[in-house]
Structure formats: C-alpha cells, structure tokens
Design an enzyme around this catalytic site. Sequence first.
Site, PDB file in Angstrom:
ATOM      1  N   HIS A 122       3.529  15.971   6.918  1.00 21.97           N
ATOM      2  CA  HIS A 122       4.050  14.839   7.714  1.00 21.97           C
ATOM      3  C   HIS A 122       3.820  15.006   9.218  1.00 21.97           C
ATOM      4  O   HIS A 122       4.032  14.054   9.979  1.00 21.97           O
ATOM      5  CB  HIS A 122       5.549  14.644   7.467  1.00 21.97           C
ATOM      6  CG  HIS A 122       5.881  14.229   6.076  1.00 21.97           C
ATOM      7  ND1 HIS A 122       5.294  13.150   5.453  1.00 21.97           N
ATOM      8  CD2 HIS A 122       6.742  14.765   5.161  1.00 21.97           C
ATOM      9  CE1 HIS A 122       5.784  13.021   4.231  1.00 21.97           C
ATOM     10  NE2 HIS A 122       6.646  13.998   4.032  1.00 21.97           N
ATOM     11  N   ASP A 159       2.264  14.939  -3.344  1.00 23.34           N
ATOM     12  CA  ASP A 159       3.667  14.889  -2.972  1.00 23.34           C
ATOM     13  C   ASP A 159       4.186  13.464  -3.149  1.00 23.34           C
ATOM     14  O   ASP A 159       3.448  12.494  -2.971  1.00 23.34           O
ATOM     15  CB  ASP A 159       3.814  15.324  -1.509  1.00 23.34           C
ATOM     16  CG  ASP A 159       5.242  15.587  -1.086  1.00 23.34           C
ATOM     17  OD1 ASP A 159       5.623  16.762  -0.983  1.00 23.34           O
ATOM     18  OD2 ASP A 159       5.993  14.607  -0.850  1.00 23.34           O
ATOM     19  N   HIS A 161       6.152  11.854  -1.254  1.00 24.83           N
ATOM     20  CA  HIS A 161       6.132  11.183   0.051  1.00 24.83           C
ATOM     21  C   HIS A 161       4.712  11.215   0.613  1.00 24.83           C
ATOM     22  O   HIS A 161       4.052  12.249   0.575  1.00 24.83           O
ATOM     23  CB  HIS A 161       7.088  11.878   1.033  1.00 24.83           C
ATOM     24  CG  HIS A 161       8.512  11.893   0.572  1.00 24.83           C
ATOM     25  ND1 HIS A 161       9.052  12.979  -0.087  1.00 24.83           N
ATOM     26  CD2 HIS A 161       9.503  10.965   0.673  1.00 24.83           C
ATOM     27  CE1 HIS A 161      10.320  12.720  -0.376  1.00 24.83           C
ATOM     28  NE2 HIS A 161      10.612  11.510   0.060  1.00 24.83           N
ATOM     29  N   ASP A 243       7.940  17.042  -5.521  1.00 26.99           N
ATOM     30  CA  ASP A 243       9.102  16.149  -5.497  1.00 26.99           C
ATOM     31  C   ASP A 243       8.871  14.827  -6.214  1.00 26.99           C
ATOM     32  O   ASP A 243       9.750  13.959  -6.207  1.00 26.99           O
ATOM     33  CB  ASP A 243       9.577  15.914  -4.061  1.00 26.99           C
ATOM     34  CG  ASP A 243       8.468  15.714  -3.066  1.00 26.99           C
ATOM     35  OD1 ASP A 243       7.287  15.664  -3.466  1.00 26.99           O
ATOM     36  OD2 ASP A 243       8.766  15.613  -1.854  1.00 26.99           O
TER      37      ASP A 243
END
Length: 308
Positions: A122, A159, A161, A243
């Site tokens: 990120h 992931d 996200h 996740d």
Amino acid sequence: MTTALISHDDCLGHTTPEGHPEQVARQGRVLDALASLDLLRMAAPPARDEDIAHVHPQAYIDRIAAAAPETGAVALDGDTWMTPGSMMAARRGAGAAIRAVDAVMAGEARNVFCATRPPGHHAERETPMGFCLFGNAALAAQYALDRHGLKRVAVVDFDVHHGNGTQDLLWDEPRALFVSSQQFPLWPGTGAATERGGHDNVVNLPLPPGSGGTEMYAAWTRDGLPRLDAFAPELLIISAGFDAHHDDPLAQLSWREEDFRWLTGQLCRIAARHCDGRVVSVLEGGYDLDALAASARAHVEELIEAGK
C-alpha cells in the site's frame, strides 16, 4: 534447487497498538507454520537508502526515518504506526525483497518466500498507508530491472486489498506487468478493471464481496494467467496476502487454503515456462492468525514442490 525463507527478528521490533490487526504475532505464527519445512533459511539484510530509492525518493525515505519516535508510538495516518523499531523492520523487509532477487538470479534458490513485516504493497511513492512504509514488491521488481538488467518482470498480488502502492510505483514502468485480484469495492478504493497503467501494464481482477474460490479461478483463468503467459516474465514476484481467506476479519472474500495453493501452483507453472522457475514471494496481509499460518504454509509448500 531449493526454496529459501528470508526473515529477521528485527521485524518483531515493529509494534502496533493493542488490538491493531497488523500485530507482531503475525510473523511468529507464519514462521512457526513453516518451521518443519525443508527450507534454505537466510537473514534479511537491512536495505540501504540507495536501495529503497529505486522506488521512493530520498526525501520520502528521510521523512519516514525522521518520523520514528525514540519511545512510544506515532501514527502516520489512522492505520499506519511507527515505534522505535519500525524503521529497521521496514529496512529488513525491503532488504529481504532485494536479497531474494539476488538469490534467485544467482541460482542460490529456485524461489524465495520473505516472511517479514510491516507489509509493503500500500505504500505509494511518497505516502505511507495501510500499515505499509516501503513498497517491497515494487522495489524487488525495479531492482531486478535496474540492477540485473531484466527486460520483463511481473508482479502478482492476491491480497484481498488492492495493492495501490505497487500499482502507483510501477504505473509508468513499461518493463513491469502488475496483475492483481482483490475484493472490490473495498479499501483503499482502487483496483477497478479500468485502471490499466501508463503502458497497458496493469491488470486488475476485481472480485465481489462474498465470492470464493470459484470466482477467483474464473477471473485468473480468463484474464490474469493468460496475460502473464503472454508477457513471458523473466522473474515473477508475488505479493502474498492471505486476507482473502474466509476467516479473515478485515474483508469479505471466502478463499480457503487450497485456493491459495492452486493459485500459487499456477503462478509457479508460468514461472517454469518463462524464467526457469524464478519466483520471489513477499508477505503482505492476513489477519486471522490461524488462517494466515495455514494459508502461508500451503503457499510455501507449493513453492517447495515447484522448486524441486
């Protein structure tokens, strides 16, 4: 050939407030899950400023270093914290990614898993966010292109996200292909299929909340894996976030351990066809400790099988 594991205890020095999902225990549970596997174990070196500068400007590196407190904790945003050990932990994470590239390029290992924290995908060029300080996967890709002279490097991110930081860091790099599946819509709000990069070098595979392995297989089989195959990477880098698991508390996808195993195997087969199996995988998210440990083990077991 073999599979290497790169980690370092300094990554445990990055602490977060009580109740924060990106907790110290994540790394310990992953390493415990991998303890019985036959792996070449390496210590992550700290990345130097000139290494990190492959993707982040020096002014940003200086700002992050200056933000580290001597005691206590400092919030860089609502989710991203620094404590006295955070800068060294982040340097070890970046250094692990670089060491992994060197290892597969030198033939020390067929593939590598980096079990470090904080995560990285990120972190944008000049913005820390989403628990992340430095863009480890993008750094590995840019380092391989610039220092090892590769012509094509692919980064895959599964992931839950979206890896907005990796996308930002590689957006204008025509030698890199970024392929990412993620729950959409979901924080950080990026990852739509219309985001295609400055050189048609970004492929986003948005997955609706509640979807599981069936939807993931379809998206990757239809769009993700064919683009990777056509790109023919000379090195494959994985942002391995776990996740998307059914039990993870931060999102709403329903993958199981075998879904991570299947996708890892598909990626390793592409690497075998195009780059002698060279794969560098770096740990990203995963916040249910049991699901994280089991999924990471399934991922690494598949790397080991591919590395034989």
